[in-house]
Scaffold this active site. Structure first.
Site, short mmCIF file in Angstrom:
data_model
loop_
_atom_site.label_atom_id
_atom_site.label_comp_id
_atom_site.label_asym_id
_atom_site.label_seq_id
_atom_site.Cartn_x
_atom_site.Cartn_y
_atom_site.Cartn_z
N CYS A 101 103.19 132.71 61.31
CA CYS A 101 103.18 132.30 59.91
C CYS A 101 102.21 131.13 59.77
CB CYS A 101 104.58 131.88 59.49
SG CYS A 101 104.69 131.36 57.76
N HIS A 143 107.90 139.93 55.40
CA HIS A 143 107.67 138.52 55.76
C HIS A 143 107.35 137.69 54.51
CE1 HIS A 143 105.86 135.32 58.50
NE2 HIS A 143 105.43 134.97 57.29
N GLU A 144 106.41 138.20 53.70
CA GLU A 144 106.01 137.45 52.49
C GLU A 144 107.14 137.40 51.47
OE1 GLU A 144 103.53 135.85 53.12
OE2 GLU A 144 102.57 137.12 54.63
N HIS A 147 109.47 134.62 51.86
CA HIS A 147 109.01 133.31 51.35
C HIS A 147 109.49 133.07 49.91
CE1 HIS A 147 106.64 131.73 54.63
NE2 HIS A 147 105.88 132.81 54.71
ZN ZN Z 1 104.74 133.20 56.43
#
Ligand code: ZN
Length: 177
Positions: A101, A143-144, A147
């Site tokens: 990341c 993954h995004e 966030h």
């Molecule tokens: Zn990330």
């Protein structure tokens, strides 16, 4: 002109906030945010980036898979902006794969993710899109998406034994290729 922005790092409270829904995709501020996110992903060898990572807590992500020094085996695609995305369905199969990341430099870990997902998002022209993503691209999306929820990949690990340094990761992929 799009300009790469600096990526905020783990410890900055913005990364732990829930990101706001975008009301108007055509807003000049949002369009500029998209351009700057794409520029930032390209400059940092990211394969994806979420707006909270540049300190703007909105549900805007770029998925930009392509081979680069951080991910030499990534598939090639056009950088795609996904706004207010949702996961509609997912496979029961979960697979572990390496992630890093931009907000947590220096380490990599094996993260369990759905092998495939069906998603819905608004594109940068304001159109609703549906897509099926699999494997590495599905991984980038998940993954995004985390966030936006204030989560990072470390929150998803099965074991801290799945964490290695970037240096060891680079040695490993050089050996493989
Ligand atoms: Zn990330």
């Amino acid at each position: 002109m799009a300009e790469p922005l600096s990526v905020i790092q783990l410890g900055n409270p913005i990364l732990r906030q829930k990101a706001a829904t975008v009301e108007n995709v055509q807003d000049e501020k949002i369009q500029r945010l998209i351009d700057n996110l794409i520029a930032t992903a390209l400059e940092t060898n990211g394969v994806g980036i979420a707006a909270p990572q540049i300190g703007q807590s909105y549900q805007v992500m770029i998925v930009a898979s392509r081979p680069n020094p951080r991910y030499p085996h990534a598939p090639q695609m056009e950088p795609t902006a996904m706004i207010n995305p949702k996961i509609i369905a997912s496979t029961t199969e979960v697979v572990k794969g390496w992630e890093g990341c931009l907000s947590i430099p220096g380490i990599r870990a094996l993260v369990p993710r759905y092998q495939g997902i069906e998603i819905e998002y608004t594109d940068r022209n304001g159109k609703l899109q549906k897509r099926v993503l699999t494997d590495f691209v599905a991984r980038i999306f998940q993954h995004e998406y985390d966030h936006f929820e204030g989560l990072v990949f470390l929150d998803r690990l099965e074991s801290s034994l799945d964490i290695i340094t970037e240096q060891e990761y680079q040695k490993m992929i050089v050996k493989k290729s």
